[in-house]
Design a protein around this motif. Structure first.
Motif, PDB file in Angstrom:
ATOM      1  N   VAL A 165      48.382  42.234  42.902  1.00 10.65           N
ATOM      2  CA  VAL A 165      49.555  42.294  41.891  1.00 10.65           C
ATOM      3  C   VAL A 165      49.339  40.970  41.199  1.00 10.65           C
ATOM      4  CG1 VAL A 165      51.856  42.172  41.154  1.00 10.65           C
ATOM      5  CG2 VAL A 165      51.169  43.814  42.818  1.00 10.65           C
ATOM      6  N   SER A 166      49.154  39.843  41.961  1.00 10.82           N
ATOM      7  CA  SER A 166      48.957  38.481  41.166  1.00 10.82           C
ATOM      8  C   SER A 166      48.765  37.476  42.530  1.00 10.82           C
ATOM      9  CB  SER A 166      50.109  38.137  40.475  1.00 10.82           C
ATOM     10  OG  SER A 166      51.249  37.812  41.250  1.00 10.82           O
ATOM     11  N   PRO A 167      48.048  36.554  42.286  1.00 12.74           N
ATOM     12  CA  PRO A 167      47.963  35.343  43.176  1.00 12.74           C
ATOM     13  C   PRO A 167      48.808  34.328  43.031  1.00 12.74           C
ATOM     14  CG  PRO A 167      46.530  34.904  41.308  1.00 12.74           C
ATOM     15  CD  PRO A 167      46.965  36.512  41.030  1.00 12.74           C
ATOM     16  N   ILE A 168      49.307  33.852  43.908  1.00 12.08           N
ATOM     17  CA  ILE A 168      50.488  32.776  44.015  1.00 12.08           C
ATOM     18  C   ILE A 168      49.931  31.364  43.452  1.00 12.08           C
ATOM     19  CG2 ILE A 168      52.347  31.567  45.139  1.00 12.08           C
ATOM     20  CD1 ILE A 168      52.688  34.053  46.872  1.00 12.08           C
ATOM     21  N   GLU A 169      50.513  30.789  42.627  1.00 12.76           N
ATOM     22  CA  GLU A 169      49.876  29.607  41.906  1.00 12.76           C
ATOM     23  C   GLU A 169      49.764  28.562  43.199  1.00 12.76           C
ATOM     24  OE1 GLU A 169      50.797  26.390  38.120  1.00 12.76           O
ATOM     25  OE2 GLU A 169      51.591  28.487  38.193  1.00 12.76           O
ATOM     26  N   GLY A 206      44.816  42.796  39.667  1.00 15.64           N
ATOM     27  CA  GLY A 206      44.147  43.984  39.624  1.00 15.64           C
ATOM     28  C   GLY A 206      42.760  44.063  40.331  1.00 15.64           C
ATOM     29  N   ASP A 207      42.338  43.109  41.192  1.00 10.72           N
ATOM     30  CA  ASP A 207      41.463  43.015  42.291  1.00 10.72           C
ATOM     31  C   ASP A 207      41.615  44.116  43.327  1.00 10.72           C
ATOM     32  OD1 ASP A 207      39.935  41.346  40.733  1.00 10.72           O
ATOM     33  OD2 ASP A 207      40.121  39.642  42.126  1.00 10.72           O
ATOM     34  N   ILE A 208      40.828  45.027  43.635  1.00 11.02           N
ATOM     35  CA  ILE A 208      40.956  45.927  44.594  1.00 11.02           C
ATOM     36  C   ILE A 208      40.221  45.435  45.977  1.00 11.02           C
ATOM     37  CG2 ILE A 208      40.513  48.098  45.825  1.00 11.02           C
ATOM     38  CD1 ILE A 208      40.356  49.227  42.481  1.00 11.02           C
ATOM     39  N   ILE A 209      41.281  45.245  47.070  1.00 12.57           N
ATOM     40  CA  ILE A 209      40.998  44.564  48.511  1.00 12.57           C
ATOM     41  C   ILE A 209      40.180  45.671  49.089  1.00 12.57           C
ATOM     42  CG2 ILE A 209      41.382  43.524  50.437  1.00 12.57           C
ATOM     43  CD1 ILE A 209      43.713  41.940  48.822  1.00 12.57           C
ATOM     44  N   ILE A 210      38.870  45.974  49.454  1.00 11.00           N
ATOM     45  CA  ILE A 210      38.342  46.874  50.207  1.00 11.00           C
ATOM     46  C   ILE A 210      38.348  46.562  51.838  1.00 11.00           C
ATOM     47  CG2 ILE A 210      37.278  47.831  48.256  1.00 11.00           C
ATOM     48  CD1 ILE A 210      34.586  46.567  49.120  1.00 11.00           C
ATOM     49  N   ARG A 211      38.130  45.194  51.901  1.00 11.95           N
ATOM     50  CA  ARG A 211      37.983  44.721  53.445  1.00 11.95           C
ATOM     51  C   ARG A 211      38.590  43.615  53.639  1.00 11.95           C
ATOM     52  NH1 ARG A 211      34.059  47.894  55.844  1.00 11.95           N
ATOM     53  NH2 ARG A 211      34.363  46.675  57.787  1.00 11.95           N
TER      54      ARG A 211
END
Length: 448
Positions: free
Chosen positions: A117-121, A133-138
């Motif tokens: 959803v978002s990285p925390i600053e 928006g990055d999809i974590i596959i591993r």
């Protein structure tokens, strides 16, 4: 986003002998008051369970089979509902209070895919460049396919400074990207501020925790006390994944005097409620520009939607995430629990932003503006009045009485300051500031 914990009717499977799980369908019939299809489905479940216990090639763990069945039942409702084992509850509490060590990202299940959803600053994930928006596959050497949300959270949290390997795929990138991240303490600070120009303040809200309202009041107090008050405010909700509903409501109320802030509507009457604004003694009539993007979700969208519908703020940026639902956490026996959706929420104008998001009034993409070297043109070299022989010298401006500056006390709680010069190279912040300054100029022209 939590909203209380409600008592609902529940049934619990006896975890002894498989054939005794449901005791008798007739007994459940009188208790559950469901239709015949429900009883037939329950009977089918017990038949399958008994068949597997008797004839599967290996011995089966009945408890595990039942837990997996419940996990599938709840998890297939929507991306924000889940069945949690006891160890998941401790992790859940860290989201709004306490301190924990991890990499600093907010994740969700989007079409059964683990998505950022978002990285925390200020966290390892943010500094490394993980994006919304990055999809974590591993995670390390384990695939995230069919992984529960709480399992992914558990794997990414861990001892401080210990490394974890995250593999993502990103739109527009042909190959997967690996990030080797050292876990660190995730900052609990959710509010920061800066004065961009005299009278024009910047307020950054990274999430909505238990102390966010108090932190905002403190920062606003400092901004409003400088330069004879604020002429305009930029409220930055970009990459803010949300948090506590009550904080979003109270923060919206700081800038509204009347009307609805948000309404939540569920199937049960107890899960339906309207939150209204109240007038107070604080005079905050200055114009506001709210910044949002695709990482602005949940509570962020409540604040942006409320201020937009009441024409209290101009919304600038890109369309928000679109999470328009409210969840509750309900404890079960033996330390288990379920988190599930109880209601949808609606902006003051009655709009649901579920899967739609808040659409900005002015769309501006994120960009870092480069510092441009000033080039001297032929027009800059032309003679001006001051270059003419014997031209009158400009009058000297009257010097105001010197004011002795008082040493400022440093508040360690908020000692991380924002670089106002750096912020003005952020295209969205710069556009917002230009709008506020222009508003002030036109207000003077119109005599208001």
């Amino acid at each position: 986003m939590k909203h209380g914990s409600y008592n609902i009717f529940k049934f619990w499977f006896s975890l002894g002998v498989a054939v005794c799980v449901f005791i008798s369908i007739t007994g459940f019939k009188s208790t559950l008051q469901a239709n015949d299809n429900t009883y037939q489905s329950l009977k089918l479940f017990t038949d399958v369970l008994e068949e597997l216990e008797k004839n599967y090639v290996d011995d089966v763990d009945t408890d595990e089979l039942i837990h997996n069945a419940i996990k599938g039942m709840v998890g297939n409702l929507d991306p924000h509902s889940s069945f949690m084992p006891p160890e998941a509850f401790d992790e859940l509490q860290d989201d709004t209070k306490g301190e924990f060590s991890g990499i600093g990202i907010v994740i969700t299940m989007k079409e059964a895919i683990l998505t950022v959803v978002s990285p925390i600053e200020g966290t390892p994930a943010y500094k490394a460049g993980i994006q919304a928006g990055d999809i974590i596959i591993r995670i390390d050497d384990k695939s995230t396919k069919d992984m529960a949300l709480w399992e992914a959270v558990n794997m990414m949290r861990g001892p401080r400074h210990k490394e974890v390997l995250i593999t993502v795929i990103r739109e527009g990138e042909p190959n997967s990207i690996e990030y080797s991240l050292k876990r660190d303490l995730i900052p609990m600070e959710s509010v920061r501020s800066a004065m961009l120009e005299p009278g024009y303040g910047y307020l950054r809200i990274t999430n909505f925790r238990m102390s966010t309202l108090d932190d905002i009041k403190e920062h606003l107090g400092k901004l409003e006390s400088k330069n004879n008050g604020l002429k305009g405010l930029i409220m930055d909700l970009r990459d803010n994944p949300g948090g506590l509903l009550d904080q979003a409501v109270k923060i919206s109320d700081l800038f509204l005097d009347q009307g609805n802030i948000v309404s939540i509507k569920g199937r049960q009457e107890r899960n339906t409620q309207v939150f209204k604004a109240h007038s107070d003694n604080e005079d905050r009539k200055y114009p506001i520009v709210v910044l949002i993007n695709g990482g602005s979700a949940s509570a962020s969208e409540i604040v942006a939607g409320a201020l937009q519908d009441h024409s209290r703020a101009l919304i600038l940026g890109t369309t928000s995430f679109g999470k328009g639902s409210v969840q509750t956490v309900h404890p079960l026996k033996e330390g288990f629990g379920i988190k599930y959706t109880i209601a949808r929420y609606y902006t003051p104008n009655g709009a649901s932003i579920q899967a739609k998001g808040i659409v900005p009034d002015i769309e501006v993409e994120y960009e870092i503006l480069e510092k441009k070297e000033k080039k001297v043109s032929i027009f800059d070299r032309m003679i001006r009045e001051k270059d003419l022989k014997n031209s009158l010298k400009p009058e000297k401006a009257k010097q105001p009485g010197k004011i002795k500056k008082q040493p400022q006390k440093q508040n360690r709680k908020h000692q991380r300051l924002l670089d106002s010069d750096q912020l003005q190279h952020d295209a969205q912040v710069k556009r917002a500031l230009d709008i506020l300054i222009s508003y002030g100029v036109f207000s003077k022209l119109n005599g208001s």
